[in-house]
Enzyme design. Structure first.
Site, PDB file in Angstrom:
ATOM      1  CG  HIS A 139      -1.885   1.292   1.274  1.00 63.08           C
ATOM      2  ND1 HIS A 139      -2.755   1.584   0.694  1.00 63.08           N
ATOM      3  CD2 HIS A 139      -1.621   1.854   1.793  1.00 63.08           C
ATOM      4  CE1 HIS A 139      -3.527   2.811   0.741  1.00 63.08           C
ATOM      5  NE2 HIS A 139      -2.436   3.102   1.740  1.00 63.08           N
ATOM      6  N   GLY A 154       2.936   5.497   4.258  1.00 61.65           N
ATOM      7  CA  GLY A 154       1.990   5.771   5.769  1.00 61.65           C
ATOM      8  C   GLY A 154       0.253   4.885   5.760  1.00 61.65           C
ATOM      9  CD  GLU A 155      -1.452   5.423  11.274  1.00 64.85           C
ATOM     10  OE1 GLU A 155      -2.273   5.924  10.688  1.00 64.85           O
ATOM     11  OE2 GLU A 155      -0.747   5.395  12.359  1.00 64.85           O
ATOM     12  CE  LYS A 160      -0.398   5.919   1.174  1.00 67.94           C
ATOM     13  NZ  LYS A 160      -1.628   6.102   2.606  1.00 67.94           N
ATOM     14  CG  ASP A 178      -4.907   2.177  -2.745  1.00 69.70           C
ATOM     15  OD1 ASP A 178      -5.149   2.929  -1.710  1.00 69.70           O
ATOM     16  OD2 ASP A 178      -5.658   1.725  -3.119  1.00 69.70           O
ATOM     17  NE  ARG A 244      15.941  19.612  15.028  1.00 62.70           N
ATOM     18  CZ  ARG A 244      15.946  20.520  15.903  1.00 62.70           C
ATOM     19  NH1 ARG A 244      16.079  20.613  16.505  1.00 62.70           N
ATOM     20  NH2 ARG A 244      15.673  22.037  15.107  1.00 62.70           N
TER      21      ARG A 244
END
Length: 316
Positions: A139, A154-155, A160, A178, A244
């Site tokens: 996904h 990502g969830e 996205k 997707d 960072r």
């Protein structure tokens, strides 16, 4: 197990069928390598790679022509008895006498091409290697940013597809939204593409399905793309420490291949498209030998060393 139908292979390679009456519905290719039967035409079938496509070129055809007719027919029959996927005659060679009859009796498709043997072998291996490579479906969204394949993960609902749409508006290209089909072509090469049913479509919550190719033109889409970088979008957590500086690369593993990986925290106001775009350019710069984080570290160390050297000695 990955497999390619003989009919699909013949269509892609633009082959002419010499046995059109043979049903190819249950004929499959499972090996990316092809075989030129040399010793087999002399009657030696030990260790014969019968799962491969068999290719008859100039050398094999010339050898068969020099054999007595009965011996040539016997060798050809023995070759077909091995239940090979199919046979291809290069340089426009035609079937021998009774060849069609023997192939029909055994259900072995035989094709012809006017291409040289080496040219045909090169393209056939390239095509089969791609189609039969180890694969996985995940996904995510795959986009081409400045030639770099960026896999955005990502969830569900994290943004996205919205990021991909903004990237398309900025001149980059969509590969798939997707669902991403990933194939490992080599130990360090992953290629992603879209399932045919969802190709060039994007789902936007609140709007629905949009056709990127129709809305933005053919320059906004791409059929497949090598994956160079994985970006995972995740919700910002105040307690979590994020990198960072980027002095050390992080990696994720897909199909046993390591890919550079960035975890990007999401907060309101962050422009995901610009972040992905910058990550792609920065990754390309690193591949070209320049690392901004390492350059900053070098400058800091240089200044520290100079500061220590310029300090006056003081007596205790």
């Amino acid at each position: 197990m990955q497999k390619v139908s003989v009919a699909q292979f013949a269509d892609y390679m633009r082959l002419t069928s010499l046995t059109p009456d043979i049903d190819m519905a249950d004929r499959w290719i499972t090996k990316s390598e092809v075989n030129r039967p040399g010793l087999e035409l002399t009657g030696f079938f030990d260790c014969f790679a019968k799962e491969r496509v068999q290719v008859i070129g100039k050398v094999e055809a010339t050898y068969m022509d020099q054999l007595p007719k009965e011996a040539a027919v016997l060798r050809f029959q023995q070759l077909l008895d091995q239940d090979i996927p199919c046979m291809v005659l290069c340089r426009g060679y035609q079937l021998m006498d009774r060849g069609h009859e023997m192939a029909r009796e055994r259900g072995i498709p035989i094709f012809s091409t006017k291409r040289s043997t080496s040219d045909f072998l090169s393209e056939a291996i390239h095509y089969l290697s791609g189609e039969l490579a180890p694969s996985i479906t995940i996904h995510g969204v795959l986009v081409d940013i400045y030639g770099e394949g960026i896999l955005i993960m990502g969830e569900s609902g994290i943004g996205k597809s919205e990021a991909a749409l903004e990237l398309i508006r900025r001149g980059h290209r969509l590969v798939t939204d997707d669902v991403v089909e990933i194939r490992r072509l080599s130990n360090n090469s992953l290629v992603g593409r879209s399932p045919e049913i969802t190709r060039y479509f994007i789902e936007l919550r609140g709007i629905g399905i949009i056709d990127v190719k129709s809305l933005f033109g053919v320059e906004a889409v791409k059929e497949k793309q090598a994956i160079d970088l994985v970006i995972k979008l995740e919700n910002w957590e105040k307690a979590h420490e994020y990198d960072r500086l980027g002095l050390e690369e992080e990696y994720t593993e897909i199909l046993g291949t390591k890919i550079v990986y960035h975890s990007i925290p999401i907060r309101p106001g962050r422009n995901l498209a610009v972040i992905c775009e910058t990550a792609a350019v920065n990754h390309r710069q690193k591949k070209m030998g320049y690392n901004a984080a390492q350059e900053l570290y070098r400058r800091v160390q240089y200044n520290l060393d100079n500061s220590r050297a310029s300090e006056p000695w003081q007596d205790e």
